[in-house]
Each structure stands twice: as C-alpha cells, then as structure tokens.
Design a protein around this motif. Structure first.
Motif, PDB file in Angstrom:
ATOM      1  N   GLN A 162       0.815  -1.215   0.000  1.00  0.00           N
ATOM      2  CA  GLN A 162       0.000   0.000   0.000  1.00  0.00           C
ATOM      3  C   GLN A 162       0.848   1.264   0.000  1.00  0.00           C
ATOM      4  N   ARG A 165       1.687   1.634  -3.732  1.00  0.00           N
ATOM      5  CA  ARG A 165       0.547   1.997  -4.566  1.00  0.00           C
ATOM      6  C   ARG A 165       0.120   3.450  -4.317  1.00  0.00           C
ATOM      7  N   THR A 166       0.243   3.898  -3.079  1.00  0.00           N
ATOM      8  CA  THR A 166      -0.090   5.286  -2.775  1.00  0.00           C
ATOM      9  C   THR A 166       0.955   6.240  -3.351  1.00  0.00           C
ATOM     10  N   ALA A 168       2.617   5.697  -5.929  1.00  0.00           N
ATOM     11  CA  ALA A 168       2.379   5.696  -7.378  1.00  0.00           C
ATOM     12  C   ALA A 168       1.385   6.789  -7.757  1.00  0.00           C
ATOM     13  N   LEU A 169       0.348   6.959  -6.958  1.00  0.00           N
ATOM     14  CA  LEU A 169      -0.641   8.002  -7.214  1.00  0.00           C
ATOM     15  C   LEU A 169      -0.070   9.388  -6.944  1.00  0.00           C
ATOM     16  N   ASP A 170       0.658   9.506  -5.846  1.00  0.00           N
ATOM     17  CA  ASP A 170       1.181  10.818  -5.436  1.00  0.00           C
ATOM     18  C   ASP A 170       2.180  11.396  -6.421  1.00  0.00           C
ATOM     19  N   ALA A 172       2.748  10.223  -9.840  1.00  0.00           N
ATOM     20  CA  ALA A 172       2.563   9.856 -11.251  1.00  0.00           C
ATOM     21  C   ALA A 172       2.741  11.056 -12.177  1.00  0.00           C
ATOM     22  N   ARG A 173       2.260  12.219 -11.790  1.00  0.00           N
ATOM     23  CA  ARG A 173       2.347  13.393 -12.665  1.00  0.00           C
ATOM     24  C   ARG A 173       3.710  14.075 -12.614  1.00  0.00           C
ATOM     25  N   ARG A 177       7.100   6.270 -12.033  1.00  0.00           N
ATOM     26  CA  ARG A 177       6.282   5.049 -12.069  1.00  0.00           C
ATOM     27  C   ARG A 177       6.669   4.172 -10.885  1.00  0.00           C
ATOM     28  N   ASN A 179       5.623   0.609  -9.038  1.00  0.00           N
ATOM     29  CA  ASN A 179       4.869  -0.639  -9.129  1.00  0.00           C
ATOM     30  C   ASN A 179       5.337  -1.619  -8.066  1.00  0.00           C
ATOM     31  N   ILE A 239       1.179   1.592 -13.598  1.00  0.00           N
ATOM     32  CA  ILE A 239       1.398   2.528 -12.500  1.00  0.00           C
ATOM     33  C   ILE A 239       0.584   2.042 -11.306  1.00  0.00           C
ATOM     34  N   GLY A 240       1.262   1.683 -10.243  1.00  0.00           N
ATOM     35  CA  GLY A 240       0.588   1.149  -9.060  1.00  0.00           C
ATOM     36  C   GLY A 240       0.132  -0.280  -9.236  1.00  0.00           C
TER      37      GLY A 240
END
Length: 264
Positions: A162, A165-166, A168-170, A172-173, A177, A179, A239-240
């Motif tokens: 987790q 995966r978090t 990855a969201l934070d 990504a922009r 990447r 994973n 991504i994630g």
C-alpha cells in the motif's frame, strides 16, 4: 534466432538487499545488461559482484537515512540522469505473534516498511529533478494471502504494497512510475531460510513444491526478470500495479495434483 523485443532500462539503478536472494539476482541481471548498479546491504557485496564492471556497493542499514544519502551520492556520481530503484531488502522471522518480542516486531517493520519508505524519500526527489524514474517495491503474495507463522512478515509486506501503490498516485504526474513486485516462494533468500527452519526441511520443500502448478519452487532469476520488466519502459502503462510472480501459486484456491483422486 527467435524473434525478440527490447525494452529500455534506466541507466542507473539502486537495489536494496543486494547481497543475497532476489536482490542479488536483480543486480546480476542489471550489470549483465550494462546498467550502472548501486547495491545496498548491511553486509559486503556478494563475491560474484565485487569485481563486476558497473557494480558499486553501499554497505549500510536501509533504516538509516545516511545510507540512502550515500546511495544518492553514488547515483549522482554516475553521470547518468535516468534512475531506477528496487527495494528488495527484507527480514522474516518464523513464529507465532504470541512468541515475537517487541524488538522483533519493530525490527521487521523497520527494515521491511521504513527501509522502503526511506529509499523512496531519498530517490524520488532525484528522479523528479531529472524528469522521472521507475521504482519497483518488492512485496510478496503474503501481502494479500496469510501464511501461518509469518504474521509480522505478512503484515509488513501488506504495508509495503500500500505504501508503493499510494506513492504511485502521489508522484505519477512527476513522471515517477511505482509498481509492486509480489513474489511467491523462491529457491533463495527468505524462503530458503524458512525452509531450513522447518522440522523436516525435505518434507516441507516437497509439500510446498506440490502446491505449484509446475511442480517446483520458482527460481529467483525468473522473478528477477519480472522485476527488470517493471523497471523498463516496457511497463510504461503500469502505474501502481501489483505483478504476482509466484509461478501460478495463487491463481487458484487449490491445485489438484491427482493424488487426491481428482480427475485432471
């Protein structure tokens, strides 16, 4: 020659847990493919990597920020501006949660979770500066599926999953990447030590191998190849994602060998 496809790897990659098991296999593959590789481990570099061209070792505790600053310095010194990270350092204590000491509990989460978080904390800013990067956080099938006598390890790997995966969201922009690579049992490292702790290691090995659809424990080299794919631009759409590299172990709730009288 068979048809082939090529993917690009980062020019410089840091790998924790580099002295043995999956981390060692990943380092070996990276070096073999011409990647500037910084291995991180409490112990010295593995014998087969000490003189390897392109391999550089940082001896240190992954739970210390000074270790990761040394890694960042090595990466900067490489002269490259394309970076990757694989966090494979982990510890595993076999036993019931009622048997684990507070020191064991803290140490497991310190190495497996805090070590992963500190690695990301140190390397993500460097990756952002250079336009992006690729991170592979090594979790485990135990992050999703419980296994007896491994409560601390299971819980810590769920946290790693987790965390990644978090992140990855934070990020990504920012071109990062992140994973997850989730191995099953491998004939190396932690599983090898788990096997050796069994009352009857030979029986334990045979029983676990029978659970695998192919009838054998997955090799660390095969899992390492999956890790390199996640590092590469071939995994650009991921991504994630959580890649389960367990030789089919968790594909079904059970695998029938035929010994139980089932038709296969």
């Amino acid at each position: 020659m068979p048809a082939q496809i090529s993917f690009e790897l980062p020019h410089a990659v840091a790998v924790s847990g580099a002295a043995s098991g999956l981390g060692l296999e990943i380092c070996q593959l990276l070096v073999d493919n011409g990647v500037y590789t910084v291995g991180v481990d409490l112990t010295d570099a593995a014998a087969q990597l000490k003189e390897a061209h392109g391999y550089h070792h940082v001896s240190g505790d992954v739970t210390e920020e000074t270790t990761w600053q040394a890694v960042v310095n090595r990466l900067k010194d490489s002269g490259y501006h394309s970076y990757g990270l694989v966090t494979s350092a982990a510890i595993l204590d076999v036993g019931l949660v009622t048997e684990n000491t507070k020191a064991q509990i803290l140490r497991t989460f310190d190495v497996n979770v805090v070590g992963t978080a500190l690695a990301m904390k140190a390397l993500i800013p460097l990756m952002v500066e250079t336009g992006g990067g690729s991170i592979v956080a090594v979790a485990s099938v135990n992050a999703s599926f419980a296994e007896q006598q491994l409560a601390l390890y299971n819980a810590s790997k769920a946290a790693v999953r987790q965390l990644a995966r978090t992140a990855a969201l934070d990020h990504a922009r920012q071109g990062i990447r992140v994973n997850v690579l989730s191995p099953g049992a491998m004939m190396a490292g932690l599983f090898q030590r788990h096997l050796e702790s069994a009352a009857d290691p030979d029986l334990f090995h045979k029983t676990r191998a029978k659970r695998q659809p192919v009838g054998r424990i997955t090799s660390a080299r095969d899992v390492a190849r999956a890790g390199l794919f996640l590092l590469s631009n071939g995994a650009g759409a991921l991504i994630g994602s959580d890649i389960i590299a367990d030789g089919g172990l968790t594909t079904s709730f059970d695998f029938r060998t035929g010994e139980e009288g089932a038709s296969i």
